[in-house]
Design a protein around this motif. Sequence first.
Motif, mmCIF file in Angstrom:
data_model
loop_
_atom_site.group_PDB
_atom_site.id
_atom_site.type_symbol
_atom_site.label_atom_id
_atom_site.label_comp_id
_atom_site.label_asym_id
_atom_site.label_seq_id
_atom_site.Cartn_x
_atom_site.Cartn_y
_atom_site.Cartn_z
ATOM 1 N N GLY A 223 0.825 -1.275 -0.173
ATOM 2 C CA GLY A 223 -0.030 -0.159 -0.044
ATOM 3 C C GLY A 223 0.725 1.183 -0.159
ATOM 4 O O GLY A 223 0.376 2.453 0.256
ATOM 5 N N VAL A 224 2.161 1.201 -0.182
ATOM 6 C CA VAL A 224 2.981 2.459 -0.216
ATOM 7 C C VAL A 224 3.599 2.493 -1.527
ATOM 8 O O VAL A 224 4.223 1.489 -2.151
ATOM 9 C CB VAL A 224 4.091 2.268 0.853
ATOM 10 N N ALA A 225 3.716 3.628 -2.227
ATOM 11 C CA ALA A 225 4.297 3.782 -3.552
ATOM 12 C C ALA A 225 5.454 4.337 -3.304
ATOM 13 O O ALA A 225 5.704 5.595 -2.483
ATOM 14 C CB ALA A 225 3.509 4.566 -4.497
ATOM 15 N N CYS A 226 6.610 3.970 -3.746
ATOM 16 C CA CYS A 226 7.967 4.380 -3.433
ATOM 17 C C CYS A 226 8.565 5.000 -4.714
ATOM 18 O O CYS A 226 8.918 4.020 -5.794
ATOM 19 C CB CYS A 226 8.969 3.562 -2.834
ATOM 20 N N LEU A 227 8.955 6.104 -5.253
ATOM 21 C CA LEU A 227 9.267 6.801 -6.213
ATOM 22 C C LEU A 227 10.610 7.090 -6.234
ATOM 23 O O LEU A 227 10.981 8.011 -5.378
ATOM 24 C CB LEU A 227 8.443 7.951 -6.660
ATOM 25 N N ARG A 228 11.340 6.573 -7.042
ATOM 26 C CA ARG A 228 13.005 7.027 -7.318
ATOM 27 C C ARG A 228 13.094 7.603 -8.646
ATOM 28 O O ARG A 228 13.119 7.103 -9.498
ATOM 29 C CB ARG A 228 13.940 5.814 -7.104
ATOM 30 N N LEU A 229 12.974 8.946 -8.439
ATOM 31 C CA LEU A 229 13.228 9.846 -9.842
ATOM 32 C C LEU A 229 14.466 9.581 -10.168
ATOM 33 O O LEU A 229 15.499 9.319 -9.337
ATOM 34 C CB LEU A 229 12.852 11.163 -9.256
ATOM 35 N N GLY A 230 14.665 9.660 -11.554
ATOM 36 C CA GLY A 230 16.181 9.396 -12.006
ATOM 37 C C GLY A 230 16.915 10.627 -12.166
ATOM 38 O O GLY A 230 16.295 11.669 -11.278
ATOM 39 N N SER A 231 17.760 10.883 -12.924
ATOM 40 C CA SER A 231 18.499 12.035 -13.076
ATOM 41 C C SER A 231 17.971 12.533 -14.551
ATOM 42 O O SER A 231 17.909 11.853 -15.397
ATOM 43 C CB SER A 231 20.041 11.814 -13.158
ATOM 44 N N PHE A 232 17.948 14.139 -14.564
ATOM 45 C CA PHE A 232 17.579 14.618 -15.812
ATOM 46 C C PHE A 232 18.495 15.893 -16.266
ATOM 47 O O PHE A 232 19.212 16.371 -15.247
ATOM 48 C CB PHE A 232 16.210 15.107 -15.470
ATOM 49 N N GLN A 233 18.612 16.229 -17.566
ATOM 50 C CA GLN A 233 19.287 17.106 -17.942
ATOM 51 C C GLN A 233 18.662 17.991 -18.888
ATOM 52 O O GLN A 233 17.753 17.507 -19.474
ATOM 53 C CB GLN A 233 20.478 16.404 -19.066
ATOM 54 N N ARG A 234 18.830 19.356 -18.735
ATOM 55 C CA ARG A 234 18.246 20.387 -19.487
ATOM 56 C C ARG A 234 18.757 20.402 -20.917
ATOM 57 O O ARG A 234 19.989 20.542 -21.130
ATOM 58 C CB ARG A 234 18.291 21.532 -18.708
ATOM 59 N N THR A 235 17.932 20.196 -21.952
ATOM 60 C CA THR A 235 18.429 20.030 -23.048
ATOM 61 C C THR A 235 18.331 21.201 -24.316
ATOM 62 O O THR A 235 18.667 21.185 -25.079
ATOM 63 C CB THR A 235 17.990 18.493 -24.165
ATOM 64 N N SER A 236 17.265 21.864 -23.877
ATOM 65 C CA SER A 236 16.862 23.127 -24.479
ATOM 66 C C SER A 236 16.337 24.102 -23.861
ATOM 67 O O SER A 236 15.443 24.151 -23.068
ATOM 68 C CB SER A 236 16.090 22.553 -25.849
ATOM 69 N N ARG A 237 17.027 25.495 -24.278
ATOM 70 C CA ARG A 237 16.334 26.648 -23.662
ATOM 71 C C ARG A 237 16.515 26.686 -22.426
ATOM 72 O O ARG A 237 16.208 25.895 -21.241
ATOM 73 C CB ARG A 237 14.911 27.080 -24.011
ATOM 74 N N ALA A 238 17.448 27.727 -21.506
ATOM 75 C CA ALA A 238 17.538 27.949 -20.292
ATOM 76 C C ALA A 238 16.097 28.068 -19.573
ATOM 77 O O ALA A 238 15.185 28.703 -20.125
ATOM 78 C CB ALA A 238 18.435 28.862 -19.994
ATOM 79 N N LEU A 239 15.918 27.524 -18.442
ATOM 80 C CA LEU A 239 14.818 27.604 -17.544
ATOM 81 C C LEU A 239 14.977 28.645 -16.393
ATOM 82 O O LEU A 239 15.832 28.449 -15.573
ATOM 83 C CB LEU A 239 14.666 25.991 -16.931
ATOM 84 N N ASP A 240 14.114 29.711 -16.410
ATOM 85 C CA ASP A 240 14.128 30.858 -15.509
ATOM 86 C C ASP A 240 13.664 30.263 -14.081
ATOM 87 O O ASP A 240 12.841 29.593 -14.230
ATOM 88 C CB ASP A 240 13.273 31.805 -15.866
ATOM 89 N N HIS A 241 14.189 30.763 -13.048
ATOM 90 C CA HIS A 241 14.004 30.330 -11.690
ATOM 91 C C HIS A 241 12.426 30.538 -11.401
ATOM 92 O O HIS A 241 11.740 29.879 -10.525
ATOM 93 C CB HIS A 241 14.638 31.236 -10.642
ATOM 94 N N ALA A 242 11.613 31.512 -12.091
ATOM 95 C CA ALA A 242 10.310 31.607 -11.707
ATOM 96 C C ALA A 242 9.259 30.898 -12.674
ATOM 97 O O ALA A 242 8.021 30.991 -12.476
ATOM 98 C CB ALA A 242 9.924 33.160 -11.954
ATOM 99 N N THR A 243 9.856 29.842 -13.420
ATOM 100 C CA THR A 243 8.994 29.146 -14.254
ATOM 101 C C THR A 243 8.947 27.654 -13.926
ATOM 102 O O THR A 243 9.996 27.068 -13.673
ATOM 103 C CB THR A 243 9.553 28.996 -15.892
ATOM 104 N N ASN A 244 7.831 27.048 -13.574
ATOM 105 C CA ASN A 244 7.604 25.577 -13.401
ATOM 106 C C ASN A 244 7.804 24.950 -14.599
ATOM 107 O O ASN A 244 7.445 25.294 -15.778
ATOM 108 C CB ASN A 244 6.219 25.395 -12.643
#
Length: 314
Positions: A223-244
């Motif tokens: 009854g417990v879901a355990c999520l291990r997120l992987g690693s991600f790399q930003r591939t296009s366009r810089a991401l502003d700190h105010a943008t989700n």
Amino acid sequence: MAQSSWPSPSYNDRSVTDAEYEVLSARFSDNGVYGDPTDPAVVTEGVGLSVNVRPGVNASVRGHAWTSGTSTLTLAVAANGSSSTRTDRAILRLDRSDWTVRAVIKQGLPGSGVPTLTQQTGGTGVFEVLLANITVPPAATSVSVTRGERYVGTRVRPCTSTPLTDPNPVLGELRWETDAKRLSVYDGEELRTLHHRPDQMVIDSPFMGWSNETASVLEVRGGVACLRLGSFQRTSRALDHATNSRLPVMIPAAYRHPNRDQFGIVYITGAHIGRVTVMAKNNPLGGQVYLTQHPDIDVGDRVLSSTISWVVDH
């Protein structure tokens, strides 16, 4: 005595005795009342020193059927002339002297607690099943009843996980879903999972702006879901700190938290930290995972995660 079986053409012309019938039928049904605890009590206080058994009740004792009849059945309770409270029991009793099942009062001893049920097996004696406890104070002119009926249970039903498997489940029904390898019970409102051990799930879901460098994995245990997120790399366009930004992951619908978003910490290139949000099932973005608090992220920067867990119904 040689081995035998019945009914059979070679055994007593297919005739069986009462004792043989009991051997055959005792495990066809549990001992107890047909129904469940949401039904009205089988036994209630009557007038004076008596209790009432409600009409329309059916039960089974060692495979022998019993019914209370179409009108209220009244059972007399003996007076208590002692100085101590007495506890009696309303029971169903299979009496093998005449092979009948009857609702009767089993009288206790003042000050000695409840009388023990007699549950003899074999071809003689009695077998008793509880319906209620009856409290009889000293010199009482009335009694009080504590319900205690036992209910006939349900078997484990093999089925599949399709919604059309059983549109009308019974309270307490157990189901084993052969395709999902899931054991569940119906609690009167919905099926609740008791046991499920799905395979480890890779939940990568490509999305623009990010690449999956390490697989994201979901495991569900007890009854417990355990999520291990992987690693991600930003591939296009810089991401502003105010943008989700949505990450390239999708939680399967069956394993989303029903009504609460989940939060986790991530580590970002340059010794920075951020927060991710796993959207709940009732969220319009249900199952999606967003990077919701973070510094400016340049192309080529990486996001590394920690483990997040939550409760699920599977």
